[in-house]
Design an enzyme around this catalytic site. Structure first.
Site, PDB file in Angstrom:
ATOM      1  N   SER A  32      45.350  15.193  61.988  1.00 11.80           N
ATOM      2  CA  SER A  32      44.605  15.678  60.821  1.00 11.80           C
ATOM      3  C   SER A  32      43.115  15.581  61.115  1.00 11.80           C
ATOM      4  O   SER A  32      42.640  14.521  61.535  1.00 11.80           O
ATOM      5  CB  SER A  32      44.898  14.804  59.592  1.00 11.80           C
ATOM      6  OG  SER A  32      46.224  15.001  59.183  1.00 11.80           O
TER       7      SER A  32
ATOM      8  N   LYS B  13      48.594  13.854  47.525  1.00 15.86           N
ATOM      9  CA  LYS B  13      47.946  12.783  48.297  1.00 15.86           C
ATOM     10  C   LYS B  13      46.675  12.423  47.550  1.00 15.86           C
ATOM     11  O   LYS B  13      45.851  13.304  47.279  1.00 15.86           O
ATOM     12  CB  LYS B  13      47.631  13.294  49.709  1.00 15.86           C
ATOM     13  CG  LYS B  13      47.169  12.233  50.688  1.00 15.86           C
ATOM     14  CD  LYS B  13      47.023  12.882  52.089  1.00 15.86           C
ATOM     15  CE  LYS B  13      46.863  11.861  53.194  1.00 15.86           C
ATOM     16  NZ  LYS B  13      45.523  11.352  53.337  1.00 15.86           N
TER      17      LYS B  13
ATOM     18  N   ARG C 217      57.611  12.645  56.239  1.00  8.68           N
ATOM     19  CA  ARG C 217      56.442  11.841  55.831  1.00  8.68           C
ATOM     20  C   ARG C 217      56.895  10.944  54.678  1.00  8.68           C
ATOM     21  O   ARG C 217      56.825  11.320  53.525  1.00  8.68           O
ATOM     22  CB  ARG C 217      55.309  12.780  55.403  1.00  8.68           C
ATOM     23  CG  ARG C 217      54.051  12.076  54.920  1.00  8.68           C
ATOM     24  CD  ARG C 217      52.977  13.113  54.584  1.00  8.68           C
ATOM     25  NE  ARG C 217      51.775  12.496  54.084  1.00  8.68           N
ATOM     26  CZ  ARG C 217      51.579  12.152  52.807  1.00  8.68           C
ATOM     27  NH1 ARG C 217      52.525  12.357  51.907  1.00  8.68           N
ATOM     28  NH2 ARG C 217      50.442  11.606  52.432  1.00  8.68           N
TER      29      ARG C 217
HETATM   30  N1  3NM Z   1      47.399  15.709  53.809  1.00 11.92           N
HETATM   31  P1  3NM Z   1      50.856  19.521  48.835  1.00 11.92           P
HETATM   32  S1  3NM Z   1      46.647  16.979  51.759  1.00 11.92           S
HETATM   33  C1  3NM Z   1      49.775  15.177  53.373  1.00 11.92           C
HETATM   34  O1  3NM Z   1      44.075  16.850  53.303  1.00 11.92           O
HETATM   35  C2  3NM Z   1      48.495  15.784  52.999  1.00 11.92           C
HETATM   36  O2  3NM Z   1      44.908  15.899  55.064  1.00 11.92           O
HETATM   37  C3  3NM Z   1      46.336  16.302  53.272  1.00 11.92           C
HETATM   38  O3  3NM Z   1      50.746  18.227  49.749  1.00 11.92           O
HETATM   39  C4  3NM Z   1      45.009  16.350  53.920  1.00 11.92           C
HETATM   40  O4  3NM Z   1      51.345  20.628  49.696  1.00 11.92           O
HETATM   41  C5  3NM Z   1      48.252  16.475  51.812  1.00 11.92           C
HETATM   42  O5  3NM Z   1      51.872  19.121  47.809  1.00 11.92           O
HETATM   43  C6  3NM Z   1      49.235  16.718  50.722  1.00 11.92           C
HETATM   44  O6  3NM Z   1      49.503  19.763  48.242  1.00 11.92           O
HETATM   45  C7  3NM Z   1      49.811  18.099  50.774  1.00 11.92           C
END
Ligand code: 3NM
Length: 212
Positions: A110, A139, A39
């Site tokens: 998603s 994010k 990503r």
């Molecule tokens: N998508 P971390 S949260 C890529 O809610 C991504 O759809 C999300 O990163 C969603 O594990 C997210 O560092 C980030 O929290 C996840």
């Protein structure tokens, strides 16, 4: 795809890693991740040929380890290098269109509501990711923090459909996500920013094993 491949699903791009992304991915593989998503997003993200060259190197590592190599959003790159699949969000091309393009490959979507979930299933998704389960700094344009309620509802209605939780998941809270019915956890920071990414991946795998 097999549900077990979602157990520990590591996601990363070059901006997420403290060392090189190759080193971080290798450590995560050695720790036991079951799937990887490239990503390449955010400040400093690579594009074009440089992105492709890194993708090819990461793909080779995944191939050697026997784990699926998934590309986030960039359908053209996924087709160009014959990745094992793609992961798309609600803002991307419709899943039904991507399903056609990716043919036999893995399509992950998603989702944030029951409607989006059911649409993804109808469109031919192989798995869905839902989040953010917890607060995440990775994010910025996420939906509101959801907790595990939606995962429970999704599993109640479609017990066999592969679901992975995402967003703010750590070694400490991963158990709660698995117990809510997720088939696995998707993490960026928990592995990419760990002092020891191999150990972090292995600990997440242990959480998965003890909740089965
Ligand atoms: N998508 P971390 S949260 C890529 O809610 C991504 O759809 C999300 O990163 C969603 O594990 C997210 O560092 C980030 O929290 C996840």
């Amino acid at each position: 795809m097999e549900k077990e491949q979602l157990a520990v699903y590591f996601i990363a791009g070059t901006p997420n890693c403290l060392t090189t992304i190759e080193e971080t991915l290798q450590a995560a593989i050695d720790g036991g991740i079951a799937m990887f998503q490239f990503r390449e997003k955010g400040e400093g993200a690579l594009t074009g040929e440089r992105k492709k060259q890194i993708a090819l190197r990461l793909q080779a590592k995944c191939k050697q380890a026997g784990i699926p190599f998934i590309i986030n959003d960039d359908i053209a790159l996924a087709i160009d290098i014959a990745a094992d699949g793609v992961h798309i969000g609600q803002e991307d091309e419709p899943a039904s269109v991507v399903r056609e393009k990716i043919k036999g490959g893995i399509v992950g979507v998603s989702v944030h509501t029951m409607d989006e979930f059911e649409k993804a299933i109808a469109d031919g998704a192989d798995y869905v990711g839902t989040g953010p389960i917890y607060v995440t700094a990775t994010k910025t344009d996420t939906r509101p923090v959801a907790g595990t309620t939606l995962i429970r509802k999704m599993k109640d209605k479609y017990p066999d459909f592969p679901i992975v939780g995402i967003g703010g998941i750590t070694i400490e809270n991963a158990e709660e996500v698995m117990k809510a019915g997720a088939d696995g956890v998707s993490v960026i920071t928990a592995i990419s920013h760990a002092k020891n990414p191999k150990q972090a991946a292995s600990q997440l795998k242990n959480v998965f094993s003890r909740t089965q």
